[in-house]
Scaffold this active site. Structure first.
Site, PDB file in Angstrom:
ATOM      1  N   GLU A 103       0.833  -1.212   0.000  1.00 55.88           N
ATOM      2  CA  GLU A 103       0.000   0.000   0.000  1.00 55.88           C
ATOM      3  C   GLU A 103       0.863   1.256   0.000  1.00 55.88           C
ATOM      4  OE1 GLU A 103      -3.236   0.570  -0.333  1.00 55.88           O
ATOM      5  OE2 GLU A 103      -3.532  -1.562  -0.708  1.00 55.88           O
ATOM      6  N   CYS A 147     -11.509   3.456 -15.111  1.00 58.89           N
ATOM      7  CA  CYS A 147     -11.832   4.865 -14.900  1.00 58.89           C
ATOM      8  C   CYS A 147     -10.531   5.648 -14.730  1.00 58.89           C
ATOM      9  CB  CYS A 147     -12.732   5.035 -13.668  1.00 58.89           C
ATOM     10  SG  CYS A 147     -13.508   6.666 -13.625  1.00 58.89           S
ATOM     11  N   CYS A 151     -15.387   3.614 -20.555  1.00 62.75           N
ATOM     12  CA  CYS A 151     -16.739   3.599 -19.983  1.00 62.75           C
ATOM     13  C   CYS A 151     -17.570   2.424 -20.516  1.00 62.75           C
ATOM     14  CB  CYS A 151     -17.444   4.903 -20.272  1.00 62.75           C
ATOM     15  SG  CYS A 151     -16.573   6.317 -19.580  1.00 62.75           S
ATOM     16  N   CYS A 154     -17.357  -0.376 -18.179  1.00 63.78           N
ATOM     17  CA  CYS A 154     -17.488  -0.036 -16.765  1.00 63.78           C
ATOM     18  C   CYS A 154     -18.764  -0.626 -16.152  1.00 63.78           C
ATOM     19  CB  CYS A 154     -17.489   1.476 -16.611  1.00 63.78           C
ATOM     20  SG  CYS A 154     -17.746   1.992 -14.919  1.00 63.78           S
ATOM     21  N   CYS A 167     -23.611   6.467 -14.114  1.00 59.53           N
ATOM     22  CA  CYS A 167     -22.495   7.409 -13.973  1.00 59.53           C
ATOM     23  C   CYS A 167     -22.901   8.803 -14.472  1.00 59.53           C
ATOM     24  CB  CYS A 167     -21.284   6.899 -14.749  1.00 59.53           C
ATOM     25  SG  CYS A 167     -19.934   8.094 -14.729  1.00 59.53           S
TER      26      CYS A 167
HETATM   27  S1  SF4 Z   1     -18.697   5.209 -16.696  1.00 56.03           S
HETATM   28 FE1  SF4 Z   1     -18.105   6.736 -15.175  1.00 56.03          FE
HETATM   29  S2  SF4 Z   1     -17.189   5.578 -13.503  1.00 56.03           S
HETATM   30 FE2  SF4 Z   1     -17.250   4.249 -15.302  1.00 56.03          FE
HETATM   31  S3  SF4 Z   1     -15.250   4.494 -16.313  1.00 56.03           S
HETATM   32 FE3  SF4 Z   1     -16.680   5.951 -17.241  1.00 56.03          FE
HETATM   33  S4  SF4 Z   1     -16.403   7.824 -16.075  1.00 56.03           S
HETATM   34 FE4  SF4 Z   1     -15.533   6.192 -14.850  1.00 56.03          FE
END
Ligand code: SF4
Length: 346
Positions: free
Chosen positions: A35, A190, A197, A200, A206
């Site tokens: 970490e 992200c 996205c 994601c 989002c």
């Molecule tokens: S949808 Fe939103 S949270 Fe997901 S990668 Fe894109 S910007 Fe990031």
């Protein structure tokens, strides 16, 4: 809220990272070292350092017994050396305060040198399965985008809001998967630029994606705009000598010796004639020197002039001709000394 954590957990199980060298262990020491190394450094850069560090210092005791110099040598190249010094100091503290047993509460871990709230959370989550909140740079990026949080994330009010939000998102189960998922999402999809996205797990909700605000979130730190002032400084040269002028007692550089100052755009030869009593020949201008004060930035254009004739009837008080080398030793403001050093070198 529950939807966010559930989607993240499922995604982490299927697509997250599972075989990094510091995963699949519950050793708080190993997790702690990773970490700390990961705080300002990318995973790929950390891996070889982590492996070397762990083979030389496999536990708290071996780290505590080592010389700080040796610890620093194993850190050499990773940068931010206070991290290594804090690791070593904290290892000594664990030996003294906890007889070498890594503490098990968030409070005690958070109190060790170099361990902030988020790092203490990561250790307690991965080593002990405790439900704690992480909020590092990657997580801040995910949350500000996903929930449309405006304001620079490290500004105290915004950060407080983000901690609250992060706490409210914690799942009732699978805390390790969830925490790893947050880290993985921030590190792999992200990302700062060009987030993916389409892959994601939380894209449907989002805010940044729906409102096309991805490039604006997280809000960057506002740069303070400092006003600029431009002046010309006359470098009056006669053989090996240079003319210095004493500055008025108040105002910037009050009472110091300097070069005669002229407002930008003024006729420098006219100023030299009328104010200093000197007939001059214009020489090529030197590169601009910049100096930043607390409230403004000064851009100085050094303008060399060759002295041809002196008119003795014009005042000479507060003026002195000095050898170039001696002028450098006068009580000069730093940027003027810099200009004179350049002149003396030529
Ligand atoms: S949808 Fe939103 S949270 Fe997901 S990668 Fe894109 S910007 Fe990031």
């Amino acid at each position: 809220m529950a939807e966010f954590s559930q989607r993240l957990i499922q995604w982490q199980q299927l697509h997250g990272r599972h075989s990094l060298p510091w995963q699949n262990t519950q050793d708080p020491y190993a997790i702690w070292v990773s970490e700390i190394m990961l705080q300002q450094t990318q995973v790929v850069a950390v891996i070889p350092y982590y492996q070397r560090f762990m083979s030389r210092f496999p536990d708290v005791a071996s780290l505590a017994q080592a010389d700080e110099d040796e610890v620093l040598r194993h850190w050499s190249g990773l940068g931010y050396y206070s991290r290594a010094r804090n690791l070593h100091t904290a290892a000594l503290a664990i030996m003294q305060q906890y007889q070498g047993e890594f503490p098990q509460t968030h409070e005690k871990i958070n109190a060790l040198p170099g361990i902030g709230r988020s790092t203490a959370s990561a250790i307690t989550v991965f080593a002990y399965g405790q439900t704690q909140t992480i909020l590092d740079g990657n997580v801040k990026r995910v949350l500000t985008r996903c929930f449309g949080i405006e304001g620079w994330p490290s500004q105290p009010a915004v950060e407080k809001r983000l901690w609250k939000l992060a706490e409210s998102l914690l799942p009732k189960a699978d805390i390790q998967c969830y925490t790893q998922g947050l880290m993985d999402l921030g590190a792999t999809l992200c990302t700062r630029s060009k987030p993916q996205c389409d892959k994601c797990p939380v894209r449907e909700n989002c805010v940044a994606r729906k409102k096309s605000r991805i490039t604006q979130l997280p809000t960057p730190k506002q740069r303070k705009i400092i006003p600029e002032r431009e002046i010309v400084m006359l470098i009056l040269l006669a053989a090996n000598e240079i003319l210095l002028e004493k500055r008025p007692p108040s105002g910037i550089w009050g009472g110091l010796w300097s070069l005669p100052e002229v407002a930008m755009g003024e006729d420098v030869q006219l100023v030299a004639r009328q104010r200093l009593g000197l007939e001059t020949k214009l020489l090529p201008t030197l590169p601009i020197v910049t100096h930043t004060f607390t409230h403004f930035r000064l851009r100085i254009t050094p303008q060399p002039l060759k002295m041809l004739k002196m008119r003795p009837e014009v005042r000479q008080s507060g003026l002195v001709w000095l050898d170039k080398e001696d002028a450098i030793d006068a009580a000069l403001p730093a940027p003027i000394r810099k200009i004179l050093l350049g002149i003396a070198a030529n």
